[in-house]
Structures are given as structure tokens and as C-alpha cells.
Scaffold this active site. Sequence first.
Site, PDB file in Angstrom:
ATOM      1  N   ARG A   1      -1.972  21.428 -24.196  1.00  0.00           N
ATOM      2  CA  ARG A   1      -2.209  21.220 -21.997  1.00  0.00           C
ATOM      3  C   ARG A   1      -1.208  20.313 -21.540  1.00  0.00           C
ATOM      4  O   ARG A   1      -0.917  20.505 -20.459  1.00  0.00           O
ATOM      5  CB  ARG A   1      -3.745  20.334 -23.054  1.00  0.00           C
ATOM      6  CG  ARG A   1      -5.217  20.175 -21.942  1.00  0.00           C
ATOM      7  CD  ARG A   1      -5.536  21.254 -20.968  1.00  0.00           C
ATOM      8  NE  ARG A   1      -5.728  20.483 -19.622  1.00  0.00           N
ATOM      9  CZ  ARG A   1      -5.211  19.900 -18.551  1.00  0.00           C
ATOM     10  NH1 ARG A   1      -3.508  20.924 -18.242  1.00  0.00           N
ATOM     11  NH2 ARG A   1      -6.064  19.711 -17.512  1.00  0.00           N
TER      12      ARG A   1
ATOM     13  N   ARG B   1     -10.477  20.405 -25.990  1.00  0.00           N
ATOM     14  CA  ARG B   1      -9.786  19.398 -27.089  1.00  0.00           C
ATOM     15  C   ARG B   1      -9.848  19.177 -27.855  1.00  0.00           C
ATOM     16  O   ARG B   1      -9.618  18.040 -28.179  1.00  0.00           O
ATOM     17  CB  ARG B   1     -10.324  18.624 -26.054  1.00  0.00           C
ATOM     18  CG  ARG B   1      -9.308  18.528 -24.273  1.00  0.00           C
ATOM     19  CD  ARG B   1     -10.602  17.542 -23.393  1.00  0.00           C
ATOM     20  NE  ARG B   1     -11.471  18.638 -23.238  1.00  0.00           N
ATOM     21  CZ  ARG B   1     -12.801  17.802 -22.183  1.00  0.00           C
ATOM     22  NH1 ARG B   1     -12.444  17.172 -21.356  1.00  0.00           N
ATOM     23  NH2 ARG B   1     -13.910  19.182 -21.709  1.00  0.00           N
TER      24      ARG B   1
HETATM   25  O1  CP3 Z   1     -12.315  29.107 -25.448  1.00  0.00           O
HETATM   26  C1  CP3 Z   1     -12.381  28.533 -24.900  1.00  0.00           C
HETATM   27  O2  CP3 Z   1     -11.959  27.490 -23.930  1.00  0.00           O
HETATM   28  C2  CP3 Z   1     -12.335  29.343 -22.734  1.00  0.00           C
HETATM   29  C3  CP3 Z   1     -12.199  29.603 -22.094  1.00  0.00           C
HETATM   30  C4  CP3 Z   1     -13.191  28.646 -21.036  1.00  0.00           C
HETATM   31  C5  CP3 Z   1     -13.008  27.386 -20.755  1.00  0.00           C
HETATM   32  N1  CP3 Z   1     -14.173  27.412 -19.518  1.00  0.00           N
HETATM   33  C6  CP3 Z   1     -12.131  26.297 -20.661  1.00  0.00           C
HETATM   34  C7  CP3 Z   1     -12.318  24.741 -19.877  1.00  0.00           C
HETATM   35  C8  CP3 Z   1     -14.447  28.968 -21.155  1.00  0.00           C
HETATM   36  C9  CP3 Z   1     -15.153  30.574 -21.326  1.00  0.00           C
HETATM   37  C10 CP3 Z   1     -14.856  28.496 -19.856  1.00  0.00           C
HETATM   38  C11 CP3 Z   1     -15.802  28.583 -19.624  1.00  0.00           C
HETATM   39  C12 CP3 Z   1     -16.336  27.530 -18.340  1.00  0.00           C
HETATM   40  N2  CP3 Z   1     -16.295  26.943 -17.232  1.00  0.00           N
HETATM   41  C13 CP3 Z   1     -17.728  27.518 -17.881  1.00  0.00           C
HETATM   42  C14 CP3 Z   1     -19.100  28.227 -18.801  1.00  0.00           C
HETATM   43  C15 CP3 Z   1     -19.185  28.231 -19.795  1.00  0.00           C
HETATM   44  C16 CP3 Z   1     -20.155  26.953 -20.159  1.00  0.00           C
HETATM   45  O3  CP3 Z   1     -19.686  26.044 -21.152  1.00  0.00           O
HETATM   46  O4  CP3 Z   1     -21.462  26.386 -19.437  1.00  0.00           O
HETATM   47  C17 CP3 Z   1     -18.657  26.511 -16.899  1.00  0.00           C
HETATM   48  C18 CP3 Z   1     -19.619  25.873 -15.983  1.00  0.00           C
HETATM   49  C19 CP3 Z   1     -17.013  26.483 -16.605  1.00  0.00           C
HETATM   50  C20 CP3 Z   1     -16.976  25.049 -15.293  1.00  0.00           C
HETATM   51  C21 CP3 Z   1     -16.351  24.397 -16.476  1.00  0.00           C
HETATM   52  N3  CP3 Z   1     -14.865  24.297 -16.860  1.00  0.00           N
HETATM   53  C22 CP3 Z   1     -16.493  22.687 -16.677  1.00  0.00           C
HETATM   54  C23 CP3 Z   1     -17.722  22.176 -15.863  1.00  0.00           C
HETATM   55  C24 CP3 Z   1     -15.613  22.246 -16.629  1.00  0.00           C
HETATM   56  C25 CP3 Z   1     -15.835  20.254 -17.275  1.00  0.00           C
HETATM   57  C26 CP3 Z   1     -15.994  20.326 -18.009  1.00  0.00           C
HETATM   58  C27 CP3 Z   1     -15.335  19.422 -19.575  1.00  0.00           C
HETATM   59  O5  CP3 Z   1     -16.090  19.809 -20.331  1.00  0.00           O
HETATM   60  O6  CP3 Z   1     -14.376  19.159 -19.572  1.00  0.00           O
HETATM   61  C28 CP3 Z   1     -14.621  22.873 -16.946  1.00  0.00           C
HETATM   62  C29 CP3 Z   1     -12.975  22.116 -17.470  1.00  0.00           C
HETATM   63  C30 CP3 Z   1     -12.426  23.877 -18.661  1.00  0.00           C
HETATM   64  N4  CP3 Z   1     -13.028  25.240 -18.711  1.00  0.00           N
HETATM   65  C31 CP3 Z   1     -12.141  22.763 -19.722  1.00  0.00           C
HETATM   66  C32 CP3 Z   1     -11.573  23.688 -20.789  1.00  0.00           C
HETATM   67  C33 CP3 Z   1     -11.022  23.920 -22.060  1.00  0.00           C
HETATM   68  C34 CP3 Z   1     -11.918  21.755 -20.448  1.00  0.00           C
HETATM   69  C35 CP3 Z   1     -10.591  20.679 -19.253  1.00  0.00           C
HETATM   70  C36 CP3 Z   1      -9.374  20.784 -20.108  1.00  0.00           C
HETATM   71  O7  CP3 Z   1      -8.647  21.238 -21.627  1.00  0.00           O
HETATM   72  O8  CP3 Z   1      -8.753  19.230 -19.505  1.00  0.00           O
END
Ligand code: CP3
Length: 323
Positions: free
Chosen positions: A15, A6
Amino acid sequence: MRQAGRYLSEYRELRVRETDFLTFCYTPDLTVEATLQPIRRYGFDAAILFSDILVIPDALGQKVTFEGGVGPVLQEIEGPKDFARLSVDRLEEHLAPVFETLVRLRKELPSETALIGFAGSPWTLAFYMVEGRGGVDGGKLKRMAYAAPDEFAKLMGLLEKALIAYLSRQVASGAEVLQLFDSWSGIADETLFRRWVIEPTKRIVKGVKECHPNVPIIGFPRGSGALATAYALETGVNGLSLDSQMPLQWIREQIPDDIVLQGNLDNQLLITGGAALDQEVRRVRQVMSGRPFVFNLGHGILPPTPPENVARALSVLRELKAD
Ligand code: CP3
């Protein structure tokens, strides 16, 4: 670490094409584009697959939703018996869009850009599966692991099996490096850490390498402190991702040069910018100079990060001479 997301206006525009985050993750036209965005903007050396670690519980049959302002919410489980409903049978079919994304990315990325696949580790996936959400202390997970170790072992065994199949298939589809995210390893005490972080990781590394002996595997035992050394030395990982709390000189002294280190820069510095950012970028590089090291953050890029600060960190880095 997460490099898309984001903080990029082009991501926010993409998105809105799909309101449901998991459906977004299962739409290769969107995931290919989201993966490429930060590469086009910054020319990073490696691209990380755009997906999420929680596609695994979803594929096993535990419903996952993402709620704005809350993050992930998983179907509630009352106790270990609820895990009996989960199954790996439909895993590869359910995750076919992830594999298609990798195939397409390998064709679209410049040949010099490495493609990183990933998954959550069993312990971190179990955290979300048992707790049902993030932002909690993990007490429910730990009490289950202490009180019902035999039943907990069944869940962990299922996750291990699923992850070996999933990661192997990612490599077959074009991933050249794998990263295992253990974002919640820091809540485990030494006994839990050895049994449910190190041991499953060791078996997953072995299982994936049986099919793909040369694929480098990076582990990220976030928050594990001094236990990160046992993790690095015992699991067979080729790379160790460092969180921002890890003392750099100390970890350098613990880990032999055949294990690549990466990470550590505090993601808040990318929000801060300015001289504070420049100074820490130089410090990280300097402490790690002369040993194999991948410059990276200690955790993913945060939504309020000004994109120009990422560019600034890269220009400081690229000015430093390679050693
Ligand atoms: O470059 C990249 O963005 C790679 C893609 C990626 C995402 N999640 C996309 C995402 C990767 C490698 C992850 C890993 C992930 N997801 C982890 C392990 C790494 C870390 O950060 O500890 C974990 C624990 C998750 C679980 C997860 N996914 C959570 C807790 C959340 C919400 C947090 C938030 O910032 O809202 C997500 C959502 C998520 N995954 C987003 C993205 C880009 C944001 C959601 C959106 O765009 O609406």
C-alpha cells in the site's frame, strides 16, 4: 466481502508504494498483487477483485478522494441538477485498469479459485454521491429521493446504465461471479427499498444476464432485515449475502434452495478469536448444513484482525465434514 486490506502486513507494505488510494486501484500491478495476497496466505475458494465501489462515481465525473482517518470524500453536490454533469461516455476507458486486472488475475489464479467481480448498487453509490462521505445517517439522500423523485430517477438511471456496462465488461474480462454491494440498503424504508433497491437491482441483474446468462450474481442488501426476503425472491439474484444481524434459521426457512446463501459470521469474532470464534463458525455451518451455503463474513475483515484468527476459523471449518 473484503478479504484483502490493512490487517495483512504484506498489504500494508504494498500500500505504501502508492499514497493515493484511487491511483492504487487503477494500477494493475498493485491490484493484481493485493487480490492474490489473501489467496496465497489462506487458499480461499474465491478471490475478490481488489478495487473499490467508488471508482464508478469517479468514472462518471464526480471527483473522489480517500482521506486517512476519514475514508472517502466526494466532490460536493448541492442538488439533483449537479448530476447533469455526470456522464457514462468515458466509463469503459476510465475503468480499463480494472478490466486489465481481471484479465491478469484469471491467468494468475489457480484454476480452482473462482474470481469475483463486484460493484456498489445504485442506492449505495447514490448514498456516497449525495452525502459526500460515509459515517452519516443518509438523511440528505433520503430527503432527495422523497422530495425530487423524478430528478433522483435520472441519477439512478445513469447508475443503472453504468453498472450494467461495467459488470458485463467485468465478466468479459474474466470475472466468474459478480457481487452487488448494497451496504446502505438498511436505511431505506419499505417504499424506498422497493423502488430504489429492489427495482434497480432487478434491472441490473436482467441487463447483465442478457449478455452473460450464466454468470451467478450475489446481492448484499446489508441491514435490510425482513426485506431481504423480497430482495432475494424478486431481483433474480442467485446468491444472497447475509449480514451478521440476520437470524440464520429464519432466513433459511424463507429462501428456496436454488438461491445460495452466504455470509453472516460477525467480523468482530475474527478480532476476538478463541473459543467464541470456534463456536460461532460451527454454529453457522450447522444451521446451514444440507443447503447451498458459502461460508463468509457478515461484512468485510476489519483492520485490527489478527491474521492468525482467520487461519483458526479456516481450520475449524476445514475440519468439519462436508455434507
Ligand atoms: O478484498 C478486498 O479488499 C476487495 C476490495 C474492496 C475494497 N473495497 C478495497 C478497499 C471491496 C470489495 C470494497 C467494497 C467497498 N468499498 C464497499 C462495499 C462493501 C462494504 O464493505 O460495505 C464500500 C461501502 C466501499 C467504500 C469504502 N472504501 C470505504 C467506506 C472505505 C474506507 C473505510 C476504511 O476501512 O478505511 C474504503 C477504502 C478501502 N477500500 C480500503 C480497501 C482495502 C481501505 C483503504 C486503504 O487500504 O488505505
